[in-house]
Design an enzyme around this catalytic site. Structure first.
Site, PDB file in Angstrom:
ATOM      1  CG  PHE A  15      61.597  26.224 -61.482  1.00 27.00           C
ATOM      2  CD1 PHE A  15      60.815  26.286 -62.628  1.00 27.00           C
ATOM      3  CD2 PHE A  15      62.806  25.544 -61.540  1.00 27.00           C
ATOM      4  CE1 PHE A  15      61.215  25.675 -63.810  1.00 27.00           C
ATOM      5  CE2 PHE A  15      63.218  24.930 -62.717  1.00 27.00           C
ATOM      6  CZ  PHE A  15      62.426  24.990 -63.855  1.00 27.00           C
ATOM      7  NE  ARG A  87      75.848  22.490 -50.101  1.00 29.71           N
ATOM      8  CZ  ARG A  87      75.868  21.902 -48.916  1.00 29.71           C
ATOM      9  NH1 ARG A  87      74.842  22.037 -48.117  1.00 29.71           N
ATOM     10  NH2 ARG A  87      76.898  21.200 -48.529  1.00 29.71           N
ATOM     11  NE  ARG A 156      59.271  19.779 -48.124  1.00 24.75           N
ATOM     12  CZ  ARG A 156      60.312  20.549 -48.406  1.00 24.75           C
ATOM     13  NH1 ARG A 156      61.154  20.906 -47.445  1.00 24.75           N
ATOM     14  NH2 ARG A 156      60.533  20.948 -49.647  1.00 24.75           N
ATOM     15  CG  HIS A 180      64.386  25.402 -43.882  1.00 23.81           C
ATOM     16  ND1 HIS A 180      63.341  24.519 -43.830  1.00 23.81           N
ATOM     17  CD2 HIS A 180      64.702  25.537 -45.194  1.00 23.81           C
ATOM     18  CE1 HIS A 180      63.034  24.142 -45.072  1.00 23.81           C
ATOM     19  NE2 HIS A 180      63.850  24.737 -45.905  1.00 23.81           N
TER      20      HIS A 180
END
Length: 312
Positions: A15, A87, A156, A180
């Site tokens: 994606f 993950r 964000r 991060h």
């Protein structure tokens, strides 16, 4: 001598990789090569062809090819690495680190072989450690191996601030330091809306809530999706970084880079404000930090180091 378009290879056609390739093509930053493993060669070719067939409608000129053969990436100007596994439930972070590190080493070997003069931008998580792996494996100078997280984290933060104030995101600037993850350090003191410090516009408790939501921004999307993780905003962040390099914009952007004494740290990849231009990371900008901010950055660094300890 004939002028040539830039060549940008995106490794990993999931994606994020596919969305990145599409954005880069739309921005006409160069011709795009989308690469994935041999088992996924046909779907990768299919995605590339689908994108190419949108070009007459969207009005962009860029060639887009899908492949599993790194020879097709030869002489790339920029290589973006999104390959790696996500993950999975029940998987430890350490397992994720060791698996993705192996993938980074394989990918880097191929990239260096075919594009020895390229710039590399790494997105694969845990991104601080993966950027370090690619840097060491490539033998490239530090300005040419860059990690992406700060542009996304800052995006964000800016989104949440704009929502809080009900204003345009274009008028919000911000900076996020550190690794991060949950210990990233949004620098509220250096964040503004229309040139006005955020602390003058938003009550402290609301600002703290925005900082906390920013830290957990990736997890929020993972939980909502139920399967997979964010890809639109990460891809947009990668595209902004690629554009800064291709157009030599000398943008002030947060990026993960190799520190050699800046902020008092050495020999580690960490997110800091940088000038990003035609020579990759042109400069690290050192900001004066308060004791609290220094402590938060030290904590963030510890988190990165804990991940690094797993590296082989």
């Amino acid at each position: 001598m004939a002028m040539k378009r830039k060549k940008i290879s995106v490794i990993g056609a999931g994606f994020t990789g596919a969305t990145t390739a599409f954005l880069l093509a739309q921005k006409e930053l160069g011709d795009i090569v989308l690469v994935d493993i041999p088992q996924l060669e046909n779907p990768t070719k299919g995605k590339a062809l689908d994108m190419l067939e949108s070009s007459p409608v969207l009005g962009f000129d860029a060639n887009i090819v899908g492949t599993s053969d790194y020879a097709d990436t030869a002489d790339s100007d920029i290589v973006v690495i999104t390959a790696g596994i996500a993950r999975k439930p029940g998987m430890s972070r350490d397992d994720l680190v060791t698996t993705n590190q192996k993938i980074m080493k394989q990918v880097t070997k191929e990239v260096v072989k075919y594009s020895p003069n390229c710039y590399i931008i790494v997105l694969t998580n845990p991104v601080d450690a993966m950027s370090y792996t690619v840097f060491k494996e490539s033998g490239f100078p530090k300005n040419r191996v860059i990690g992406q997280s700060g542009v996304l984290d800052t995006a964000r933060f800016r989104t949440f601030v704009a929502q809080e104030l009900n204003i345009s995101v274009k008028d919000v600037t911000g900076f996020v330091l550190g690794g991060h993850g949950d210990d990233m350090v949004p620098l509220v003191r250096y964040s503004y809306a229309g040139g006005i410090p955020l602390e003058k516009l938003i009550p402290k408790d609301r600002l703290d809530a925005i900082v906390e939501r920013t830290r957990k921004g990736g997890g929020e999307i993972v939980n909502l999706l139920g399967n997979g993780s964010a890809y639109y905003a990460p891809a947009a962040s990668l595209a902004e970084m690629v554009e800064a390099i291709v157009k030599d914009q000398r943008r002030i952007l947060p990026a993960i880079t190799y520190l050699e004494g800046e902020y008092g740290y050495e020999g580690i990849y960490l997110g800091v404000p940088t000038i990003l231009g035609g020579n990759g990371i042109e400069k690290v900008i050192e900001l004066e930090l308060t004791e609290d901010e220094k402590a938060a950055l030290a904590k963030s660094l510890e988190s990165v180091k804990n991940v690094m300890r797993v590296l082989e």
